[in-house]
Structures are given as structure tokens and as C-alpha cells.
Design a protein around this motif. Structure first.
Motif, short mmCIF file in Angstrom:
data_model
loop_
_atom_site.label_atom_id
_atom_site.label_comp_id
_atom_site.label_asym_id
_atom_site.label_seq_id
_atom_site.Cartn_x
_atom_site.Cartn_y
_atom_site.Cartn_z
N VAL A 1 0.83 -1.21 0.00
CA VAL A 1 0.00 0.00 0.00
C VAL A 1 0.87 1.26 0.00
O VAL A 1 0.36 2.36 -0.17
CB VAL A 1 -0.97 0.03 1.20
N TYR A 2 2.17 1.06 0.20
CA TYR A 2 3.10 2.20 0.24
C TYR A 2 4.47 1.72 -0.19
O TYR A 2 4.90 0.63 0.17
CB TYR A 2 3.19 2.76 1.67
N GLY A 3 5.12 2.55 -0.97
CA GLY A 3 6.51 2.33 -1.34
C GLY A 3 7.11 3.69 -1.64
O GLY A 3 6.68 4.37 -2.57
N ASN A 4 8.06 4.12 -0.82
CA ASN A 4 8.63 5.44 -1.07
C ASN A 4 9.48 5.43 -2.33
O ASN A 4 9.67 4.39 -2.96
CB ASN A 4 9.38 5.97 0.17
N ARG A 5 9.97 6.60 -2.72
CA ARG A 5 10.72 6.71 -3.98
C ARG A 5 11.93 5.79 -4.00
O ARG A 5 12.25 5.19 -5.00
CB ARG A 5 11.16 8.16 -4.21
N ARG A 6 12.64 5.70 -2.87
CA ARG A 6 13.82 4.83 -2.82
C ARG A 6 13.41 3.38 -3.07
O ARG A 6 14.06 2.65 -3.80
CB ARG A 6 14.53 4.99 -1.47
N ALA A 7 12.31 2.92 -2.46
CA ALA A 7 11.83 1.55 -2.68
C ALA A 7 11.41 1.35 -4.14
O ALA A 7 11.69 0.31 -4.74
CB ALA A 7 10.67 1.23 -1.75
N GLN A 8 10.77 2.35 -4.73
CA GLN A 8 10.38 2.25 -6.13
C GLN A 8 11.61 2.09 -7.01
O GLN A 8 11.61 1.27 -7.94
CB GLN A 8 9.59 3.49 -6.55
N THR A 9 12.66 2.84 -6.71
CA THR A 9 13.90 2.73 -7.48
C THR A 9 14.52 1.35 -7.30
O THR A 9 14.95 0.72 -8.27
CB THR A 9 14.90 3.83 -7.05
N LEU A 10 14.57 0.86 -6.06
CA LEU A 10 15.16 -0.45 -5.80
C LEU A 10 14.46 -1.57 -6.55
O LEU A 10 15.11 -2.46 -7.10
CB LEU A 10 15.12 -0.77 -4.29
N PHE A 11 13.14 -1.53 -6.56
CA PHE A 11 12.36 -2.62 -7.14
C PHE A 11 11.96 -2.36 -8.60
O PHE A 11 11.46 -3.26 -9.26
CB PHE A 11 11.13 -2.91 -6.28
N GLY A 12 12.15 -1.12 -9.08
CA GLY A 12 11.87 -0.82 -10.47
C GLY A 12 10.41 -0.63 -10.82
O GLY A 12 10.03 -0.77 -11.99
N TYR A 13 9.58 -0.32 -9.86
CA TYR A 13 8.15 -0.08 -10.09
C TYR A 13 7.83 1.37 -9.80
O TYR A 13 8.43 1.97 -8.91
CB TYR A 13 7.30 -0.93 -9.12
N ASP A 14 6.84 1.93 -10.51
CA ASP A 14 6.36 3.25 -10.13
C ASP A 14 5.28 3.09 -9.05
O ASP A 14 4.96 1.95 -8.65
CB ASP A 14 5.86 4.04 -11.35
N TRP A 15 4.74 4.19 -8.57
CA TRP A 15 3.77 4.16 -7.48
C TRP A 15 2.58 3.26 -7.80
O TRP A 15 2.20 2.41 -7.00
CB TRP A 15 3.28 5.58 -7.14
N ASP A 16 1.98 3.45 -8.96
CA ASP A 16 0.79 2.67 -9.31
C ASP A 16 1.09 1.18 -9.40
O ASP A 16 0.26 0.35 -9.01
CB ASP A 16 0.18 3.17 -10.61
N GLU A 17 2.27 0.83 -9.89
CA GLU A 17 2.64 -0.58 -10.01
C GLU A 17 2.94 -1.20 -8.66
O GLU A 17 2.48 -2.31 -8.35
CB GLU A 17 3.87 -0.72 -10.90
N ILE A 18 3.71 -0.49 -7.84
CA ILE A 18 4.12 -1.09 -6.56
C ILE A 18 2.93 -1.23 -5.62
O ILE A 18 2.84 -2.19 -4.86
CB ILE A 18 5.30 -0.33 -5.92
N THR A 19 1.96 -0.30 -5.70
CA THR A 19 0.81 -0.38 -4.81
C THR A 19 -0.28 -1.31 -5.34
O THR A 19 -1.35 -1.40 -4.75
CB THR A 19 0.23 1.02 -4.52
N ALA A 20 0.01 -2.02 -6.43
CA ALA A 20 -0.88 -3.07 -6.93
C ALA A 20 -0.22 -4.44 -6.83
O ALA A 20 -0.81 -5.45 -7.21
CB ALA A 20 -1.25 -2.78 -8.39
N LEU A 21 1.00 -4.48 -6.29
CA LEU A 21 1.81 -5.70 -6.27
C LEU A 21 1.60 -6.48 -4.98
O LEU A 21 1.73 -5.93 -3.88
CB LEU A 21 3.29 -5.31 -6.40
N ALA A 22 1.29 -7.76 -5.10
CA ALA A 22 1.27 -8.63 -3.93
C ALA A 22 2.68 -8.66 -3.35
O ALA A 22 3.65 -8.87 -4.09
CB ALA A 22 0.81 -10.03 -4.30
N SER A 23 2.82 -8.41 -2.08
CA SER A 23 4.16 -8.28 -1.49
C SER A 23 4.99 -9.55 -1.64
O SER A 23 6.22 -9.48 -1.76
CB SER A 23 4.09 -7.85 -0.03
N ARG A 24 4.35 -10.71 -1.71
CA ARG A 24 5.10 -11.96 -1.87
C ARG A 24 5.88 -11.97 -3.18
O ARG A 24 6.89 -12.66 -3.31
CB ARG A 24 4.18 -13.17 -1.79
N LEU A 25 5.43 -11.20 -4.17
CA LEU A 25 6.10 -11.18 -5.47
C LEU A 25 7.39 -10.37 -5.46
O LEU A 25 8.10 -10.34 -6.47
CB LEU A 25 5.15 -10.65 -6.55
N SER A 26 7.72 -9.76 -4.33
CA SER A 26 9.00 -9.06 -4.22
C SER A 26 10.15 -10.05 -3.97
O SER A 26 11.31 -9.67 -3.98
CB SER A 26 8.97 -8.01 -3.10
#
Length: 153
Positions: free
Chosen positions: A59-84
């Protein structure tokens, strides 16, 4: 609701961290809005939070997390956390999250994660904690990732 700038969600993140770990997540700011903005835009660590769904979703991923995982806000907040984590790493990740549930938080965690591109990397010295409000209600879990190390291709 956009949790990037939501003061109530920020208070849940920072307040539960302070109550469980006895230290502040975010440096003191004169205005609460500045602290919220710092955490999302400028924090030198990745910060992720997922909800309490049966298959939790970020439900939240700051900019640093988005950079680490390569997702933008809309993508990361739609991602099941297990898929990380890759499939072989998911049982280890789940055992770790069960420990967080039992103990309230864990520090010094290290585990392999996977970016959107398939790039694998270690998260290191991570702190994961329960998002528990001041009334004792559980809202999910959060992870603060201060360090990562690339894995060989």
C-alpha cells in the motif's frame, strides 16, 4: 486515498515504529507535512508497507523503494508483497514475516529480493515491524531497507 502524502498513514508508520523500536523513523521536522514529504521523496532508505489481506498487497513504497524494485507508485501499490521475492525465497520470507507477527518487529534482516526486471539483490540490515495503531489495531507490516547489494547476473 493517496498514502504518499497521507498524514494519518505517516503517523501509523512512524508511530508504530517508535512504539515498537523505541526510536524515531524520521528526523524531526518543524511541520508534519515536511516529515511526510521527506519520507516519501528524500529518505535514504527504502520503505515498503503492505496491508492485512490474505495475500497482502503493498500500500506504500517510497521513492527509494520504487527505485530499488523498479516499479512506479501505481505498479508497486498493486503488487502482492510476496512477489518481491522469487518463488524459492518465498517460504523463507513467510517464515520471517511470521516471526515479525510473533515478536512485533525484527531488525538486521537479510534476504534476496527481485526487481521488476528480474534483477536479484540482497536487502540488508532491514527492519520489519507490525503497523499497529495507538488503539492496538493491526493494519499490516512495514519494512525499512537501509542497504542493498547486487547479486551477480
Amino acid at each position: 486515498m493517496d498514502l504518499r502524502t497521507d498524514l494519518n498513514f505517516f503517523n501509523l508508520l512512524a508511530g508504530s515504529y517508535a512504539r515498537l523500536l523505541g526510536t524515531e523513523l524520521v528526523p524531526k521536522h518543524e511541520r508534519a507535512e515536511d516529515a511526510v514529504a521527506w519520507l516519501y521523496h528524500d529518505a535514504p532508505f527504502g520503505l515498503l508497507a503492505h496491508n492485512t489481506a490474505e495475500d497482502p498487497v503493498f500500500v506504500y513504497g517510497n521513492r527509494r523503494a520504487q527505485t530499488l524494485f523498479g516499479y512506479d507508485w501505481d505498479e508497486i501499490t498493486a503488487l502482492a508483497s510476496r512477489l518481491s521475492a522469487e518463488a524459492p525465497e518465498r517460504s523463507e520470507r513467510q517464515a520471517f514475516l511470521d516471526q515479525v507477527t510473533r515478536d512485533g518487529y525484527v531488525t538486521g534482516y537479510r534476504g534476496v529480493r527481485i526487481a521488476k526486471t528480474g534483477r536479484r539483490f540482497w536487502i540488508e540490515r532491514a527492519t520489519v515491524w507490525q503497523l499497529i495503531d495507538e488503539h492496538g489495531k493491526l493494519h499490516g507490516q512495514a519494512a525499512m531497507i537501509p542497504q542493498t547489494t547486487a547479486l551477480p547476473e
